[in-house]
Design a protein around this motif. Structure first.
Motif, mmCIF file in Angstrom:
data_model
loop_
_atom_site.group_PDB
_atom_site.id
_atom_site.type_symbol
_atom_site.label_atom_id
_atom_site.label_comp_id
_atom_site.label_asym_id
_atom_site.label_seq_id
_atom_site.Cartn_x
_atom_site.Cartn_y
_atom_site.Cartn_z
ATOM 1 N N ALA A 376 0.831 -1.213 0.000
ATOM 2 C CA ALA A 376 0.000 0.000 0.000
ATOM 3 C C ALA A 376 0.863 1.259 0.000
ATOM 4 N N ASP A 377 2.020 1.172 -0.635
ATOM 5 C CA ASP A 377 2.872 2.361 -0.774
ATOM 6 C C ASP A 377 3.184 2.559 -2.253
ATOM 7 N N ASP A 378 4.343 3.133 -2.557
ATOM 8 C CA ASP A 378 4.606 3.484 -3.956
ATOM 9 C C ASP A 378 5.113 2.316 -4.796
ATOM 10 N N LEU A 379 5.405 1.146 -4.181
ATOM 11 C CA LEU A 379 5.816 -0.013 -4.963
ATOM 12 C C LEU A 379 4.587 -0.608 -5.645
ATOM 13 N N GLU A 380 4.676 -0.713 -6.989
ATOM 14 C CA GLU A 380 3.493 -1.107 -7.746
ATOM 15 C C GLU A 380 3.863 -2.103 -8.839
ATOM 16 N N PHE A 381 3.033 -3.152 -8.955
ATOM 17 C CA PHE A 381 3.156 -4.140 -10.015
ATOM 18 C C PHE A 381 1.992 -3.941 -10.984
ATOM 19 N N ASN A 418 11.314 5.694 -7.574
ATOM 20 C CA ASN A 418 12.737 5.779 -7.890
ATOM 21 C C ASN A 418 13.188 4.858 -9.022
ATOM 22 N N PHE A 419 12.361 3.920 -9.423
ATOM 23 C CA PHE A 419 12.799 3.002 -10.469
ATOM 24 C C PHE A 419 11.591 2.437 -11.208
ATOM 25 N N PHE A 420 11.874 1.879 -12.376
ATOM 26 C CA PHE A 420 10.893 1.050 -13.065
ATOM 27 C C PHE A 420 11.639 -0.045 -13.809
ATOM 28 N N LEU A 421 10.965 -1.149 -13.979
ATOM 29 C CA LEU A 421 11.461 -2.265 -14.762
ATOM 30 C C LEU A 421 10.267 -2.828 -15.515
ATOM 31 N N ARG A 422 10.342 -2.766 -16.843
ATOM 32 C CA ARG A 422 9.195 -3.229 -17.630
ATOM 33 C C ARG A 422 9.656 -4.103 -18.789
ATOM 34 N N GLY A 524 14.794 -0.773 -18.100
ATOM 35 C CA GLY A 524 14.727 -0.393 -16.700
ATOM 36 C C GLY A 524 15.451 0.914 -16.456
ATOM 37 N N ASN A 525 15.103 1.557 -15.351
ATOM 38 C CA ASN A 525 15.705 2.831 -14.987
ATOM 39 C C ASN A 525 15.720 2.931 -13.471
ATOM 40 N N TYR A 526 16.830 3.457 -12.927
ATOM 41 C CA TYR A 526 16.910 3.684 -11.479
ATOM 42 C C TYR A 526 17.423 5.099 -11.237
ATOM 43 N N ASN A 527 16.708 5.826 -10.371
ATOM 44 C CA ASN A 527 17.071 7.191 -10.006
ATOM 45 C C ASN A 527 17.622 7.164 -8.577
ATOM 46 N N PHE A 528 18.878 7.600 -8.416
ATOM 47 C CA PHE A 528 19.554 7.540 -7.116
ATOM 48 C C PHE A 528 19.365 8.817 -6.289
ATOM 49 N N SER A 529 18.441 9.690 -6.693
ATOM 50 C CA SER A 529 18.320 10.993 -6.031
ATOM 51 C C SER A 529 17.969 10.865 -4.551
ATOM 52 N N HIS A 530 17.293 9.781 -4.160
ATOM 53 C CA HIS A 530 16.948 9.614 -2.745
ATOM 54 C C HIS A 530 18.110 9.067 -1.929
ATOM 55 N N LEU A 531 19.181 8.649 -2.602
ATOM 56 C CA LEU A 531 20.339 8.095 -1.917
ATOM 57 C C LEU A 531 21.551 9.008 -1.972
ATOM 58 N N ILE A 532 21.597 9.866 -2.991
ATOM 59 C CA ILE A 532 22.759 10.734 -3.207
ATOM 60 C C ILE A 532 22.322 12.181 -3.155
ATOM 61 N N ASP A 533 22.964 12.964 -2.315
ATOM 62 C CA ASP A 533 22.602 14.373 -2.171
ATOM 63 C C ASP A 533 23.311 15.271 -3.185
ATOM 64 N N PHE A 534 24.430 14.796 -3.695
ATOM 65 C CA PHE A 534 25.251 15.650 -4.549
ATOM 66 C C PHE A 534 24.524 16.064 -5.832
ATOM 67 N N ALA A 535 23.828 15.115 -6.449
ATOM 68 C CA ALA A 535 23.167 15.371 -7.728
ATOM 69 C C ALA A 535 22.139 14.281 -7.969
ATOM 70 N N ASP A 536 21.264 14.521 -8.933
ATOM 71 C CA ASP A 536 20.322 13.492 -9.367
ATOM 72 C C ASP A 536 21.017 12.645 -10.424
ATOM 73 N N ILE A 537 21.167 11.361 -10.133
ATOM 74 C CA ILE A 537 21.861 10.451 -11.025
ATOM 75 C C ILE A 537 20.920 9.305 -11.388
ATOM 76 N N GLN A 538 20.837 9.012 -12.685
ATOM 77 C CA GLN A 538 20.022 7.915 -13.168
ATOM 78 C C GLN A 538 20.867 6.979 -14.021
ATOM 79 N N VAL A 539 20.522 5.705 -13.978
ATOM 80 C CA VAL A 539 21.108 4.727 -14.884
ATOM 81 C C VAL A 539 19.973 3.878 -15.445
ATOM 82 N N GLY A 540 20.172 3.362 -16.628
ATOM 83 C CA GLY A 540 19.143 2.532 -17.228
ATOM 84 C C GLY A 540 19.663 1.800 -18.438
ATOM 85 N N GLY A 541 18.798 0.993 -18.996
ATOM 86 C CA GLY A 541 19.171 0.240 -20.178
ATOM 87 C C GLY A 541 17.961 -0.409 -20.820
ATOM 88 N N SER A 542 18.174 -0.940 -22.009
ATOM 89 C CA SER A 542 17.093 -1.600 -22.729
ATOM 90 C C SER A 542 17.656 -2.713 -23.600
#
Length: 916
Positions: A376-381, A418-422, A524-542
């Motif tokens: 019942a939070d932001d994790l969604e399938f 913070n992420f998605f995988l589809r 998929g994509n992961y946003n590290f902004s909630h873990l890193i204060d220095f900058a918003d960093i994302q990684v992903g691939g397809s």
């Protein structure tokens, strides 16, 4: 309806757990005129709970505890944050947003941000715009955005174009629906909204004109469109619409169309929600009836070598003197009679396009989704399915009647903030579709072979000449003689032949094209902004795999499906400095197709917000982009009449092998046929221009490689009181520009031997190939656009935009297919509530003339002026909006591509019920 209710009943029993101990907050959201704001979003700050208001602006929100803060937002209104200390009933008044640039977008950086601060140009079309559009549906309404063209293929099939180099396939533009690419895997065209999204399920549409490869991969080259549907957690209830009216065209007359849709969504608990959508559209397509002679513009069917634009079967043409030579060699006519025949090309008599299709326009769409939040939070399938079936006209190398064209997509996705995988798959089935050019050709051949027809023509011409007839009289008599036995449209014999040809996939005798191709995609994509204060960093691939399966009717997959894959990896870093006025964004992506070397595509952008009120934003970006050759560029093997289309993958060159009859067997070693493969197009062919100039030389055409570009852009966004301004300018430098090139391959002899190959040209013993290659010439495009919007005279919305687009190339023989008007102007004027519950909107667009180039044909497109208008009336008691409108109100017919039907007027009335 009964089925939907039954599904909801069963699901409610299975998922009836209700969270106890929660606090309920109720209320209503209205505007400054005390009018309810439907679909407004209420989100608990720092938590995942959220709801949307219903049609009357009412809401009920569950809170875990107090005190709490809720953020209230709606497109077109200023967002408010309200602090709560007890479970009071709220009356929330939102102030209308005078600056549209404050809307939130996700596409530009794969993270939520205001349009005002986006590092690149982005356009948005939301719920407010959908309601107020004067176009017949929301997809057509996108054409009013700055820098956007919509090429009308047919009534139900339209293609978006940004920044030039467009075709109906438009492989430089990507369209995503809930993250899924909805292009047909084999035919390479984006399906527009033929099998896309139901209008009442659209939450927002975002469009990025220009290169976007750094984040979105190979084909996001000239632009990308994002369509996002409504979540059943936020938009519940049953909604529906009914739309009907007339399409009016000189060629087709007046015809009724219907468009019906329903959406049902239910939030069963804080953990589980579901939705289903269904829509049905039927009507009559725009008739294409041009009989212009494409071989000699300005002339008509009086020409003996006539090839009508929307006439099919007359593409079969041959030199009548060469026919006489063959007859003489066979001993059918005396050798001296050959001299009575002129060395002129003669074509068979074709059939009108309107004789070969019923112009049925139909679209049936269904989609459903199950959403599960285990905690019942932001994790969604999410599991989502989309199914579509339609009938329309598609124009590619030829004109195609798509019948029972079927596409299905299945997606599974897991995501949070913070992420998605589809992962999803796309499966297409061409159904009962067929090529109208080959329909005309093979109906002709069904009642009389080409050999017999031309033989009778030559014999009758000789007899008429010996009887003293003039050249024109002899040709007329010869055609009348050869036409003996012709099947007449509308007769039972013709209908039987039409059915036989259109259900036969062998293009030697039929015209049906079969396709069961598939596409598999994971990203998929992961946003590290909630873990890193220095900058918003994302990684992903397809990762993507194509599986081409046309059963040998489109591709060279005669011995089974053809498969190949592509891989992509990317990262992005974003940093704000100087009190968050300066925003730096850097992205880098690596893509690798198994058929080509890997490609690196970096992007860097800088944005600065100036002014005491932070109401001026300046931006600049530079990025590289690339485009892999399409499935057709690589593996097509299709004879479309005027030319044979052959893909240029190395393993494709020997896949396409055919035997063709020759007019001069003596020059071919006495053989009446010659064998030729796709390899000849690239290794033994003349350039068309050199043959036309009388000095044939080798074409030198090379195998296709990925296309690359460097794109530079600057822009400004600002607001001055109630006036907003948004402008940009761009320059793109292309390398290895992918294009097709027609070449002439002799059926015997080697190019450059100056004997047999030249004799083959003289005897008409050659084939024209359309080869896919890269241009040696330098290609550059550039342009600019500006949009101004404001509220005037106590609430009237007025906006206008202008776009300039042009290109340059240094090779006059190169066919760039820019296909875009140099100048475009658009404007709109309206009021959401002129008087209580009553609104209107009028939109106007103009574009100047331009030259259209495509494998189907080249021609001038005249300047167009189009006026759309709508009136709408809201009835809150029944949660309904009634609308009456007209597209192309002036009735002046126009067309946006060479060879399509002219677009007439579309009148409509609609009734939409929103029960959110």
């Amino acid at each position: 309806m009964i089925m939907i209710r039954t599904i909801f009943f069963v699901l409610s029993i299975l998922c009836s757990g209700v969270c106890l101990g929660q606090i309920t907050i109720q209320g209503k959201v209205v505007d400054a005129h005390n009018q309810p704001i439907p679909s407004a979003s209420l989100q608990v700050v720092g938590q995942t709970q959220g709801v949307a208001t219903d049609f009357d602006g009412n809401f009920s929100l569950q809170l875990e505890s107090l005190p709490a803060s809720i953020r209230v937002s709606s497109i077109g209104f200023v967002t408010q944050t309200i602090s709560l200390s007890d479970s009071e009933t709220l009356a929330i008044v939102l102030e209308e947003e005078t600056m549209s640039l404050g809307e939130i977008v996700i596409s530009a950086s794969r993270t939520p941000e205001r349009i005002f601060e986006s590092p690149v140009t982005v356009e948005r079309f939301g719920l407010k715009e959908i309601k107020n559009t004067a176009s017949v549906d929301f997809y057509d309404g996108l054409e009013n955005l700055k820098g956007v063209d919509i090429n009308t293929n047919s009534l139900t099939f339209k293609s978006i174009n940004t920044r030039g180099f467009a075709s109906f396939a438009n492989t430089r533009f990507v369209q995503l629906v809930d993250g899924m690419d909805n292009s047909a895997p084999a035919l390479n065209f984006t399906l527009g909204n033929l099998l896309g999204m139901t209008e009442i399920d659209v939450q927002s549409v975002e469009l990025l004109p220009g290169a976007s490869s750094a984040l979105y991969g190979a084909n996001a080259f000239n632009g990308i469109l994002f369509m996002r549907s409504k979540s059943p957690f936020d938009f519940q209830g049953i909604s529906a619409y009914a739309k009907s009216g007339l399409t009016s065209q000189k060629a087709a007359g007046d015809n009724i169309f219907w468009d019906l849709g329903i959406r049902a969504a239910k939030k069963f608990s804080d953990k589980f929600a579901a939705k289903v959508n269904f829509s049905y559209l039927e009507g009559t397509d725009w008739f294409a009836v041009s009989q212009e002679n494409v071989l000699m513009p300005g002339t008509g069917r009086e020409q003996i070598d006539y090839d009508g634009l929307n006439v099919y079967g007359d593409e079969v043409s041959t030199n009548i003197q060469a026919v006489g030579l063959a007859l003489a060699e066979a001993g059918i006519i005396p050798s001296g009679a050959v001299n009575l025949l002129p060395s002129e090309n003669v074509s068979r008599t074709g059939y009108l396009e309107s004789d070969l299709t019923d112009y049925e326009a139909q679209s049936i769409k269904f989609d459903g989704a199950l959403h599960y939040r285990p905690f019942a939070d932001d994790l969604e399938f999410i599991y989502q399915v989309k199914v579509g079936k339609g009938a329309t006209i598609y124009q590619g190398a030829n004109r195609y009647s798509l019948k029972n064209f079927f596409l299905q997509q299945h997606k599974v996705e897991v995501r949070n903030d913070n992420f998605f995988l589809r992962a999803y798959m796309t499966d297409e089935d061409a159904g009962d579709s067929y090529d109208m050019r080959f329909t005309g050709i093979n109906i002709n051949r069904s009642w009389k072979s080409d050999q017999q027809w031309f033989g009778e023509y030559a014999g009758a011409y000789i007899q008429a000449t010996l009887a003293g007839a003039s050249n024109d009289q002899a040709h007329q008599l010869a055609r009348q003689t050869a036409e003996t036995g012709r099947l007449i449209p509308g007769t039972p014999a013709f209908e039987r032949a039409l059915n036989s040809v259109t259900t036969n996939p062998d293009l030697a005798t039929g015209s049906q094209f079969r396709d069961g191709s598939q596409l598999y995609h994971a990203e998929g994509n992961y946003n590290f902004s909630h873990l890193i204060d220095f900058a918003d960093i994302q990684v992903g691939g397809s990762y993507r795999t194509y599986r081409l399966n046309s059963f040998g009717t489109i591709f060279t997959d005669y011995d089974g499906p053809i498969s190949y894959s592509e891989l992509g990896l990317y990262t992005q870093i974003q940093k704000k400095l100087m009190d968050e006025r300066l925003k730096l964004t850097a992205s880098l992506r690596y893509d690798k197709s198994e058929l080509f070397d890997g490609q690196m595509t970096p992007r860097f952008s800088i944005g600065y917000t100036a002014g005491i009120k932070r109401n001026h934003n300046f931006r600049a970006s530079v990025q590289s982009a690339f485009r892999n050759p399409t499935t057709q560029d690589l593996y097509i093997g299709l004879d479309v009449g005027r030319a044979i289309l052959v893909g240029s993958s190395k393993d494709n060159l020997d896949r396409y092998v055919r035997d063709f009859p020759v007019n001069n067997p003596a020059a071919n070693g006495g053989n009446a046929t010659a064998t030729i493969s796709a390899r000849a197009a690239y290794e033994n062919s003349f350039s068309v221009a050199s043959v036309e100039q009388g000095a044939p030389v080798s074409s030198g055409v090379e195998l296709v490689e990925p296309e690359k570009a460097m794109a530079y852009e600057v822009g400004y966004r600002g607001h001055f009181g109630k006036v907003t301004v948004d402008l940009n300018a761009y320059f793109t430098d292309y390398n290895d520009f992918i294009a097709s090139q027609n070449v002439i391959a002799p059926l015997y002899g080697e190019v450059g031997d100056n004997s047999l190959s030249l004799l083959a040209l003289q005897s008409g013993d050659y084939k024209v190939f359309q080869a896919y290659t890269n241009a040696d010439s330098q290609v550059q495009s550039y342009g600019a656009s500006i949009a101004v919007a404001s509220k005037v005279l106590n609430g009237f919305d007025i906006s206008a935009n202008y776009t300039f687009a042009d290109f340059e190339q240094d090779d006059p023989e190169f066919r760039a297919s820019f296909n875009t008007p140099k100048h475009k102007f658009k404007a709109s004027f309206g009021h959401t509530e002129l008087v209580k519950n009553f609104g209107f909107n009028v939109s106007y667009r103009w574009s100047d003339s331009y030259f259209w180039q495509s494998s189907f044909g080249d021609g001038n497109i005249p300047s167009i002026s189009v006026l759309d208008a709508q009136l709408n009336y809201t009835v809150p008691k029944i949660k309904s909006i009634f609308k009456v409108g007209a597209a192309n109100l002036s009735g002046e017919e126009y067309y946006t591509a060479y060879g399509t039907g002219h677009v007439g007027t579309q009148l409509y009335v609609s009734w939409t019920i929103n029960n959110f």
